[in-house]
Design a protein around this motif. Sequence first.
Motif, mmCIF file in Angstrom:
data_model
loop_
_atom_site.group_PDB
_atom_site.id
_atom_site.type_symbol
_atom_site.label_atom_id
_atom_site.label_comp_id
_atom_site.label_asym_id
_atom_site.label_seq_id
_atom_site.Cartn_x
_atom_site.Cartn_y
_atom_site.Cartn_z
ATOM 1 N N GLY A 65 11.161 59.133 25.396
ATOM 2 C CA GLY A 65 11.647 60.358 24.787
ATOM 3 C C GLY A 65 13.163 60.397 24.781
ATOM 4 N N PRO A 66 13.762 61.439 24.216
ATOM 5 C CA PRO A 66 15.223 61.547 24.163
ATOM 6 C C PRO A 66 15.876 61.536 25.544
ATOM 7 N N ASP A 67 15.119 61.935 26.580
ATOM 8 C CA ASP A 67 15.663 61.962 27.936
ATOM 9 C C ASP A 67 15.517 60.628 28.661
ATOM 10 N N GLY A 68 15.010 59.601 27.974
ATOM 11 C CA GLY A 68 14.864 58.290 28.588
ATOM 12 C C GLY A 68 13.646 58.144 29.466
ATOM 13 N N LYS A 69 12.736 59.120 29.454
ATOM 14 C CA LYS A 69 11.509 59.060 30.249
ATOM 15 C C LYS A 69 10.354 58.587 29.367
ATOM 16 N N TYR A 70 9.351 57.993 30.009
ATOM 17 C CA TYR A 70 8.163 57.569 29.287
ATOM 18 C C TYR A 70 7.208 58.751 29.100
ATOM 19 N N TYR A 71 6.628 58.824 27.893
ATOM 20 C CA TYR A 71 5.659 59.860 27.549
ATOM 21 C C TYR A 71 4.430 59.207 26.911
ATOM 22 N N PRO A 72 3.265 59.838 27.040
ATOM 23 C CA PRO A 72 2.106 59.370 26.267
ATOM 24 C C PRO A 72 2.398 59.537 24.777
ATOM 25 N N THR A 73 1.687 58.811 23.940
ATOM 26 C CA THR A 73 1.893 58.915 22.502
ATOM 27 C C THR A 73 0.583 58.659 21.773
ATOM 28 N N TRP A 74 0.654 58.586 20.462
ATOM 29 C CA TRP A 74 -0.545 58.396 19.635
ATOM 30 C C TRP A 74 -1.195 57.039 19.920
ATOM 31 N N HIS A 75 -2.494 57.000 19.840
ATOM 32 C CA HIS A 75 -3.262 55.750 19.925
ATOM 33 C C HIS A 75 -4.552 55.943 19.140
ATOM 34 N N PRO A 76 -5.198 54.865 18.710
ATOM 35 C CA PRO A 76 -6.478 55.006 18.005
ATOM 36 C C PRO A 76 -7.573 55.470 18.959
ATOM 37 N N ALA A 77 -8.664 55.974 18.402
ATOM 38 C CA ALA A 77 -9.765 56.465 19.233
ATOM 39 C C ALA A 77 -10.513 55.335 19.920
ATOM 40 N N THR A 78 -10.418 54.126 19.372
ATOM 41 C CA THR A 78 -11.021 52.951 19.992
ATOM 42 C C THR A 78 -9.974 51.855 20.087
ATOM 43 N N ALA A 79 -10.194 50.928 20.997
ATOM 44 C CA ALA A 79 -9.261 49.813 21.170
ATOM 45 C C ALA A 79 -10.027 48.615 21.708
ATOM 46 N N THR A 80 -9.384 47.476 21.692
ATOM 47 C CA THR A 80 -9.977 46.280 22.273
ATOM 48 C C THR A 80 -9.592 46.195 23.743
ATOM 49 N N ASP A 81 -10.582 46.196 24.624
ATOM 50 C CA ASP A 81 -10.332 46.081 26.056
ATOM 51 C C ASP A 81 -9.887 44.649 26.359
ATOM 52 N N PRO A 82 -8.650 44.466 26.832
ATOM 53 C CA PRO A 82 -8.169 43.094 27.049
ATOM 54 C C PRO A 82 -8.931 42.346 28.133
#
Length: 650
Positions: free
Chosen positions: A279-296
Amino acid sequence: MTLVIVSATVVAADQAEAATPQSVAVESTIGTDRVVTLTVTCNASSSCAGSLTLKLSTGGTKTLSYSIAKRASKTLNWTLTQKDYTNFTTKRTAILTASGKTTKPSKTTLSKTATLKVASAKLALSTKTYAVGTGRSVPLAVQCSSSSGCAAKVDLRLAGNTVTKATVKAAKGKATVKLTLPAASYNKLTTAGAKYTVVISESKPDAISHSTSVTLRKTKPVSTPTPTPTATPKPTATPTATPTATPRALSKAYTQRNWTPTAYDTCSAELHASYRVLGPDGKYYPTWHPATATDPTTGLTCTFGHEHGADPANSDIAEWVAERYAPADLMRGEPTGLPFGYVSEVLDSYIQDGEHDHSTMSMRHEDNGGHKVFVANNVKMLDADNDWLKLADGTQLECDYLIKQHQGSHSPDATSNNAHETLFASRCNDGTEIITTMFSRFGNPNEIFSTCATNTAIATVGSTLPEGDGGRRIIPTLDCVEENPTDWSLYELWEGASKVETTDGQVLASFDPWYGVRNPSRMYDAMASTSTTNAVSRPLALAWLATGAATDYFWAGLSAFDPFDYQDPRSPFDGAQRDFYLGDLKLTSPGATDVVYSDPYGGGANSTETTGSIKQLIKPGSVLGTVSLARQKFDSKADYGKNNGVHAPN
């Protein structure tokens, strides 16, 4: 794709009748779309009809009816539930038993079995390192191993964020997928290279998603040799140390409000946490992701159980907005995008500001799943009289919108609280530019309206948030939906009224989008509420009533004899069918810089950045400014929870 052709065994219902010439072909693989496909062929001189009951040895059953013209074929599809598909992928193979009855041209019975297996990828990368020149082109080399050809969507991602994407249709053999890096991504690339992820979502021959790591590096510039200088050599300078990135802080939204899986979800919390931006403050934030993903860890598709709406990468202004929300000290390779929960973090700082007394304000933190993204590109703008707005040269006025609105539709929160985090961005071809983020207020706290009485306020309790500047929250109520169990009585609509204004009350920007939910998983329950709490009931529960009063299409097919929990993915009420309405957008120039700093509610805007202030970009164009706009509806049929494991709470 391999097809297993099975000639159905026919047993005559009457010895005088001739056997029915019907056959069944079973697709031998199941992809990530969870679809079992059969083809029934009618070889008779008249039409065929009947039904097949399908059972999978790893779990799941379905009855499908069919009617086929003479000497024709028909495809039947059965979509497995997420639970049944997970059981199937765990075993890797399963026995499908198909048994049924034909009614035309004669009555007979059918019975056959087939072995099904998990679909495998047919499109693979054949080269994993690419040199990128000034044209920013990345020609991905792929290999299709299917005799029927391959079709897929290809996403190039960095730290979970889509950088660029393309589609590919290829015959068996080698092919090239042409990708082009955005200018900003290319500028960050070095000759040393960086790791990217290529996500291939195949649709032909099977639905299957998989990912591969690739290395992209900037092509080394070709330099022309220069003569050796004859000047007196200068003393060798002492080399300076290469700067290293400072470890980034984590926001409360990331550490305290991030998602954790339920019993219905198959993705891990760690995989979800990998989708993050600064974010603008240099901290990590959650963000958009798809509803499904490939489990590595398994290579299989997993589900998060919630969705965040439209993919912001599909917005024409996604990169522009991401750059505005990036920290000033952004290092090469660090992820940028839409930070979920940024306003909550700023509000905490604002309340705790030692120089000013904001102690009377309440902190506000919202769950991860409620952050929803809305995208509208090339919107042709209409004035309040529904006339086209045009530029001075006669060109149609068009705007792009990228919005992130927190709108949970499963808990009692919005029955009392009116303030919900908004990120609202728009850019138009008349020069209009706005990027704002704040707590937008939808009406007043402790007040909602029912879908059956949209002009009569219902008093609720529990909120200490500030009063609104207009708008309202229309939320389904149990008494209304019980009396009229239809899609309109269940429609939840939040009408916004947001603005950025100075301390002396000058409105610099105002906008009033509406957000609708066609299948929320909650109804306000006045009878179960108390003097200190607000209660909600579940629309799904109406299906379990013995009277069977709820017969609208949302409840169709649900049986009182087979009840399940409202959080089950089988429930049609998951809050994922959403639409939105764009309305007014009025801007006034804040000054020479087009930038002001406001409090987390959009108030007190001025040119000075202070503790707990938020940077807002406001730039009126040549047409938009004070003109009133017509309200336009978008995504009237959008469903972000279809066949992807999404369920309440979402």
